[in-house]
Design a protein around this motif. Structure first.
Motif, PDB file in Angstrom:
ATOM      1  N   ASP A 198       4.191   5.971  -5.106  1.00 23.66           N
ATOM      2  CA  ASP A 198       4.257   6.039  -6.572  1.00 23.66           C
ATOM      3  C   ASP A 198       3.221   7.027  -7.112  1.00 23.66           C
ATOM      4  O   ASP A 198       3.534   7.855  -7.966  1.00 23.66           O
ATOM      5  N   ALA A 199       2.005   6.907  -6.600  1.00 25.14           N
ATOM      6  CA  ALA A 199       0.933   7.781  -7.087  1.00 25.14           C
ATOM      7  C   ALA A 199       1.240   9.240  -6.769  1.00 25.14           C
ATOM      8  O   ALA A 199       0.984  10.140  -7.573  1.00 25.14           O
TER       9      ALA A 199
ATOM     10  N   TRP B 119       0.838  -1.213   0.000  1.00 25.96           N
ATOM     11  CA  TRP B 119       0.000   0.000   0.000  1.00 25.96           C
ATOM     12  C   TRP B 119       0.868   1.256   0.000  1.00 25.96           C
ATOM     13  O   TRP B 119       0.659   2.181  -0.758  1.00 25.96           O
ATOM     14  N   ARG B 120       1.853   1.227   0.903  1.00 24.94           N
ATOM     15  CA  ARG B 120       2.706   2.402   1.047  1.00 24.94           C
ATOM     16  C   ARG B 120       3.418   2.733  -0.267  1.00 24.94           C
ATOM     17  O   ARG B 120       3.479   3.883  -0.680  1.00 24.94           O
TER      18      ARG B 120
ATOM     19  N   GLU C 210      -1.992   9.780   4.858  1.00 26.15           N
ATOM     20  CA  GLU C 210      -0.958  10.069   3.856  1.00 26.15           C
ATOM     21  C   GLU C 210      -1.589  10.333   2.490  1.00 26.15           C
ATOM     22  O   GLU C 210      -1.137  11.200   1.754  1.00 26.15           O
ATOM     23  N   ILE C 211      -2.614   9.562   2.180  1.00 27.50           N
ATOM     24  CA  ILE C 211      -3.313   9.800   0.912  1.00 27.50           C
ATOM     25  C   ILE C 211      -3.938  11.197   0.921  1.00 27.50           C
ATOM     26  O   ILE C 211      -3.820  11.947  -0.045  1.00 27.50           O
ATOM     27  N   GLY C 212      -4.558  11.544   2.045  1.00 25.21           N
ATOM     28  CA  GLY C 212      -5.155  12.880   2.192  1.00 25.21           C
ATOM     29  C   GLY C 212      -4.116  13.972   1.974  1.00 25.21           C
ATOM     30  O   GLY C 212      -4.356  14.932   1.241  1.00 25.21           O
ATOM     31  N   ASP C 213      -2.936  13.795   2.573  1.00 30.01           N
ATOM     32  CA  ASP C 213      -1.852  14.773   2.396  1.00 30.01           C
ATOM     33  C   ASP C 213      -1.457  14.873   0.925  1.00 30.01           C
ATOM     34  O   ASP C 213      -1.207  15.961   0.404  1.00 30.01           O
TER      35      ASP C 213
ATOM     36  N   ARG D 168      -5.477   7.802  -9.176  1.00 31.47           N
ATOM     37  CA  ARG D 168      -4.923   6.612  -8.515  1.00 31.47           C
ATOM     38  C   ARG D 168      -5.010   6.778  -6.988  1.00 31.47           C
ATOM     39  O   ARG D 168      -5.390   5.847  -6.283  1.00 31.47           O
ATOM     40  N   LEU D 169      -4.677   7.951  -6.502  1.00 28.68           N
ATOM     41  CA  LEU D 169      -4.753   8.190  -5.058  1.00 28.68           C
ATOM     42  C   LEU D 169      -6.181   8.010  -4.569  1.00 28.68           C
ATOM     43  O   LEU D 169      -6.422   7.412  -3.520  1.00 28.68           O
TER      44      LEU D 169
END
Lengths: 175, 620
Positions: A108-109, A102-103, A164-167, A117-118
């Motif tokens: 990568d995204a 996942w990380r 992290e995705i939110g960031d 992708r995110l």
């Protein structure tokens, strides 16, 4: 004294991982309508101080119990199990692998500035969480507290990935 | 049979008396005051019938102060002494202010907040704002025919602690009792929600003169719950004027302008912007002091094109708030538009494009904040009846944290926490025998202290010498219902306590505020001592009445010794309140508050228990 009550007692709901959210909402609003500082603007300073303490306590209890992971961690704490510093249990290797994957995908995204992708990774994590929370509910139901602690610890990782995705999304938004 | 009425603790014992209370929208461009009369909220006009007061203050060399339209007329002749958009400077340092190079003012870079040198001396933005608030207070007292018991003053939701404190200080200087600082979008939601009896998730898009706020609320029977708020404290209609102004400079290839020509063109830019809301084209014309004539055609599409990036900029916080609330655009049932700048058609269209529905415009975007504030003021003053009862649950807009090793921020309270909120965090010493610790409180979302706003620094002394890592310093943050922070710290292992109340590093000292108060009363021919005495006597009266009533109902909750102590203090206060020493009265009030706090806690706890039991019985 009110301060010594646990969060479930503050809101008058049974001590359990399984919580009826609408009942929790109602209990919280009912309580705030009695203790919120807005009700005591013209009261004595002593009453205003007490109101602020009680309203603060009501907010803390509600925010903790409303959020399933916070609720799980709090329930385990009540049994003297500290999820965040539990080092005796090692993480399941399969979960560690999955987590790494996942990380990497998120990194990568972010590097490719791939917003779509995110967002799809985000949806994937949400779905994963849903499954895990219903499993956690079963663990609590059967009194399996150590496995519940392990499950909660994994969910902490997942929520961190979610942030992290939110960031990452925010970075692209600002630029 | 006549039944005796018993009021709940905290509620007025004389419920039939209508208390005069107002809501004040202290805006960047315009200010308004509103009140609820006969159950209907309305804006109070000035004697000429104007609802708005332009937020402009002009200082004369003779010490005279002009405000509103009067001051506006002199803006281009006397730009240095005519302060516009002072809200942009509230709680701000010189470095924080956008486009400061186009401001005509003579700034004084004082620590924390800038000040402005005028013909009448150096003025703090707090004093300038206080002039506007005073006009609002006087207008309200004249039109309502009595003294106000209190006011609700609105602030942008995205205001930080320094800006909020500055606003509250300004209101005190203006002689207002601030019952609550209320977030502007929340005020708008109250006005809209109560008017339309709405239920569900609503968003408020508030583009004012100098600030942008976006809030998401859940409205359900009797409860307004803010789920998330976000914004930009330095983005508003002013920026659209400024962009147009720069565009005209480029088009006409104008040389650097004098201060008064800059003011002239900025004022003209605002008129052109407003005209383009309903017209497709206009000529931007003005005659400069140099004799140069500026004359440029501007079309609606030119204007939209040159300001498109500003509209896009508002959508960033919009998406952020939705993410924070865990919601999608499609979850939002309606978008309420607030602030004069939302009249611009391209802003309306952008919001419609985002949410997939036309925004709600059925309340005047200039007045809706003041109307909501008036409704809240009416509720806080205790004027509403039980059947129109509602409750407001708001959040803190920005995270609060402490500086840790390496200049990093440790977040203690996260943004969008429902207020009031309190969190404690433990820290320890770094060196053997360390007896003091420096605590630095910051506000913001960034990792590094240098990227956040510094709110306060203080030293905790008297830590007993121990080996490194043994001391336990517990730092407690308490954010009250106004969104204002208090920090205290103590060392817990040794039992030695060192508690500190934080003096904000940005704001004004108590001494400075007292002096401003003194000045303002001297100005008004009032006497500070008499006023202070009267205030304390009123407070004593309220206290005697309220504690007396509480004893009448719940004496049984007290031990004999506690009851005796309270009675003694009550009698003491009664005697002192007839004399003229305001400090002694204050002291006796504090003492009675201290003595009755456990009593208040027991009474409230019982009312809570009744509420919770009542609920569980009902759900059986």
């Amino acid at each position: 004294m009110a301060q010594a009550k646990n969060h479930f007692e503050v809101l008058g709901v049974p001590v359990s991982f399984t919580v009826a959210l609408d009942a929790l909402d109602r209990a919280y609003r009912n309580l705030q309508s009695k203790v919120h500082p807005d009700r005591f603007v013209n009261a004595t300073e002593a009453e205003r101080r007490v109101a602020m303490q009680l309203a603060t306590g009501a907010n803390e209890a509600y925010q903790t119990l409303k959020h399933p992971l916070k609720r799980a961690i709090y329930l385990l704490e009540m049994r003297d199990i500290d999820v965040r510093s539990e080092t005796s249990i090692t993480m399941e290797p399969a979960f560690l692998m999955q987590q790494l994957e996942w990380r990497e995908n998120i990194e990568d995204a972010r590097a490719a500035r791939n917003l779509g992708r995110l967002e799809s990774l985000h949806d994937e994590l949400i779905a994963e969480k849903r499954v895990r929370f219903s499993h956690l509910e079963k663990l609590f139901g059967s009194g399996a507290f150590q496995p519940a602690c392990e499950a909660a610890r994994q969910l902490l990782f997942i929520e961190k990935l979610e942030r992290e995705i939110g960031d990452g999304i925010e970075e692209m938004d600002v630029a | 049979m006549a039944l005796l009425q018993i009021s709940e603790p905290g509620e007025s014992t004389a419920p039939h008396q209508h208390r005069l209370a107002v809501g004040i929208d202290l805006g960047t461009t315009n200010s308004l005051v509103a009140t609820v009369r006969n159950g209907v909220a309305g804006v109070l006009n000035d004697e000429q019938g104007h609802p708005l007061l332009p937020s402009i203050v002009r200082y004369g060399a003779d010490g005279s102060v002009e405000t509103g339209y009067e001051a506006e007329r002199e803006r281009s002749h006397d730009p240095k002494n005519t302060i516009v958009s002072v809200k942009r400077f509230m709680g701000r340092g010189l470095r924080d202010i956008a486009y400061i190079e186009n401001s005509p003012y003579d700034f004084v870079d004082t620590p924390g907040m800038v000040q402005i040198r005028t013909a009448a001396g150096v003025k703090s933005p707090v004093e300038v704002s206080a002039e506007l608030l005073r006009v609002m207070r006087v207008r309200a007292e004249k039109s309502l025919g009595g003294e106000l018991v209190g006011a609700v003053v609105t602030v942008p939701a995205y205001f930080d602690d320094a800006q909020r404190q500055a606003t509250k200080d300004a209101a005190s200087i203006a002689g207002l009792n601030v019952m609550r600082l209320l977030n502007e979008p929340t005020a708008a939601a109250i006005a809209y929600g109560l008017d339309n009896a709405s239920e569900g998730v609503y968003a408020v898009y508030d583009l004012g003169g100098g600030t942008f706020d976006f809030s998401i609320l859940r409205l359900s029977t009797g409860v307004f719950e803010v789920l998330a708020t976000s914004g930009d404290a330095a983005l508003g209609g002013d920026d659209f004027d400024h962009r147009l102004f720069c565009w005209v400079l480029e088009q006409e290839k104008l040389p650097p302008l004098s201060v008064s020509d800059t003011s002239l063109l900025l004022a003209k830019a605002r008129q052109v912007k407003e005209y383009l809301t309903n017209h497709s084209e206009v000529r931007f014309n003005a005659k400069l002091s140099t004799g140069t004539v500026v004359d440029v055609p501007v079309s609606q599409s030119d204007f939209w094109e040159m300001t498109r990036h500003l509209v896009v900029k508002t959508l960033v916080p919009t998406r952020k708030a939705l993410r924070d609330a865990g919601l999608l655009f499609s979850d939002v049932k309606g978008v309420v538009m607030v602030g004069g700048a939302t009249r611009m058609p391209h802003v309306q269209r952008a919001v419609e494009g985002c949410f997939g529905q036309p925004p709600l415009n059925n309340l005047d975007p200039d007045k809706v904040v003041a109307l909501g504030a008036a409704m809240q003021a009416n509720a806080l003053a205790g004027n509403k009846s039980v059947d129109e009862d509602w409750l407001l649950l708001d959040v803190i807009p920005l995270s609060l944290g402490l500086e840790t090793m390496g200049g990093l921020v440790e977040r203690v309270i996260h943004r969008n926490s429902t207020i009031p909120v309190s969190k404690a965090q433990e820290f320890t010493t770094f060196k053997d025998g360390q007896t003091a610790m420096s605590i630095h409180v910051v506000q913001g979302e960034r990792e590094l202290v240098s990227d956040c706003r510094s709110l306060a620094r203080f030293e905790l002394r008297g830590i007993p010498p121990m080996v490194a890592g043994a001391a336990r310093i517990r730092v407690t943050f308490q954010v009250d219902a106004d969104g204002l922070l208090a920090v205290s710290a103590k060392e817990t292992t040794s039992g030695a306590e060192a508690s500190v109340a934080v003096k904000p590093s940005y704001g004004l000292s108590d001494e400075r505020i007292t002096n401003m108060l003194k000045d303002s009363f001297e100005h008004a021919g009032d006497d500070l001592r008499i006023r202070a005495l009267r205030e304390q006597q009123v407070e004593a009266e309220r206290m005697l009445e309220s504690v007396g009533a509480a004893l009448g109902q719940d004496e049984a909750l007290l031990e004999a010794a506690e009851l005796a102590a309270i009675r003694t203090a009550l009698n003491g206060l009664k005697t002192l309140s007839r004399q003229s020493d305001h400090r002694a009265i204050k002291h006796a009030i504090d003492e009675l508050n201290r003595l009755t706090e456990p009593f208040a806690a027991r009474r409230m706890d019982r009312s809570v228990q009744q509420a919770l039991t009542g609920k569980s019985l009902a759900s059986l």
